[in-house]
Scaffold this motif. Sequence first.
Motif, PDB file in Angstrom:
ATOM      1  N   TYR A   1      41.057  42.500  45.872  1.00 46.06           N
ATOM      2  CA  TYR A   1      41.696  43.262  46.945  1.00 46.06           C
ATOM      3  C   TYR A   1      42.671  44.257  46.161  1.00 46.06           C
ATOM      4  N   LYS A   2      43.161  43.810  45.029  1.00 42.36           N
ATOM      5  CA  LYS A   2      44.138  44.909  44.238  1.00 42.36           C
ATOM      6  C   LYS A   2      43.184  46.106  43.689  1.00 42.36           C
TER       7      LYS A   2
ATOM      8  N   GLU B   1      52.154  45.726  37.914  1.00 39.44           N
ATOM      9  CA  GLU B   1      51.463  46.818  38.778  1.00 39.44           C
ATOM     10  C   GLU B   1      52.210  48.042  39.043  1.00 39.44           C
ATOM     11  N   ARG B   2      53.345  47.608  39.473  1.00 40.32           N
ATOM     12  CA  ARG B   2      54.474  48.996  39.796  1.00 40.32           C
ATOM     13  C   ARG B   2      54.840  49.640  38.714  1.00 40.32           C
TER      14      ARG B   2
ATOM     15  N   TYR C   1      43.997  43.516  36.758  1.00 41.91           N
ATOM     16  CA  TYR C   1      43.205  42.862  37.782  1.00 41.91           C
ATOM     17  C   TYR C   1      41.675  42.936  37.640  1.00 41.91           C
TER      18      TYR C   1
ATOM     19  N   GLN D   1      42.301  48.108  46.443  1.00 45.30           N
ATOM     20  CA  GLN D   1      43.858  48.879  46.760  1.00 45.30           C
ATOM     21  C   GLN D   1      43.916  49.886  46.131  1.00 45.30           C
ATOM     22  N   HIS D   2      43.637  49.943  44.676  1.00 47.03           N
ATOM     23  CA  HIS D   2      44.067  50.890  43.792  1.00 47.03           C
ATOM     24  C   HIS D   2      42.783  51.724  43.278  1.00 47.03           C
TER      25      HIS D   2
ATOM     26  N   LEU E   1      46.566  48.732  34.336  1.00 44.06           N
ATOM     27  CA  LEU E   1      46.256  48.421  35.725  1.00 44.06           C
ATOM     28  C   LEU E   1      44.880  47.921  35.909  1.00 44.06           C
TER      29      LEU E   1
ATOM     30  N   ASP F   1      52.655  39.948  38.224  1.00 40.16           N
ATOM     31  CA  ASP F   1      51.644  40.871  38.255  1.00 40.16           C
ATOM     32  C   ASP F   1      52.090  42.104  39.279  1.00 40.16           C
ATOM     33  N   TYR F   2      52.872  41.692  40.223  1.00 42.83           N
ATOM     34  CA  TYR F   2      53.266  42.759  41.192  1.00 42.83           C
ATOM     35  C   TYR F   2      54.367  43.862  40.464  1.00 42.83           C
TER      36      TYR F   2
ATOM     37  N   VAL G   1      40.910  40.182  40.838  1.00 49.16           N
ATOM     38  CA  VAL G   1      41.723  40.136  41.926  1.00 49.16           C
ATOM     39  C   VAL G   1      41.167  41.511  42.582  1.00 49.16           C
TER      40      VAL G   1
END
Length: 150
Positions: free
Chosen positions: A57-58, A34-35, A50, A61-62, A46, A30-31, A55
């Motif tokens: 917290y992601k 995400e990138r 999530y 974050q975004h 994206l 996933d990371y 998820v």
Amino acid sequence: RGNVESLDELKKYNDFNQQLSLIIQRCNKDYLLERIFVKLDMRKELFELYYNAKVDYKLIQHAKFLCSEFKEELVTYFKEQFLKYVGDTCKKDEYQKVCTYIEGIAACKDGEVLSELYYYILNTFPRRRLLLEEFERVCWNVSFKKVGVK
């Protein structure tokens, strides 16, 4: 493999969309997805990555990146999660965790919902000063109305 910057080189080829599709299908991290999604401004992908996996917290974050297209969905989700957990909080670290949902709403710059939740806390949990202080700390840079608050 892990170098997202090489996507710029890949863009030069005619079959970029095919190659990108293969990369996304075969990527199981996933990371990295995400990138890729952030680098290529793929907000929908994206968000789905999530949101569907819950998820939180992601998503928080975004939130600023995603709110241009998914503001309503994000604010609704963060509000629901906040209300789901706020009644069970009683310690400062729990307040901070619950207020991360407020951070998500604040990133989406929805002052109306922030005001609504602030008054909900004020009226439902008036003795929880730490929660109110944490809420105010999170929202210090977003205008939300504290009219009539002493």
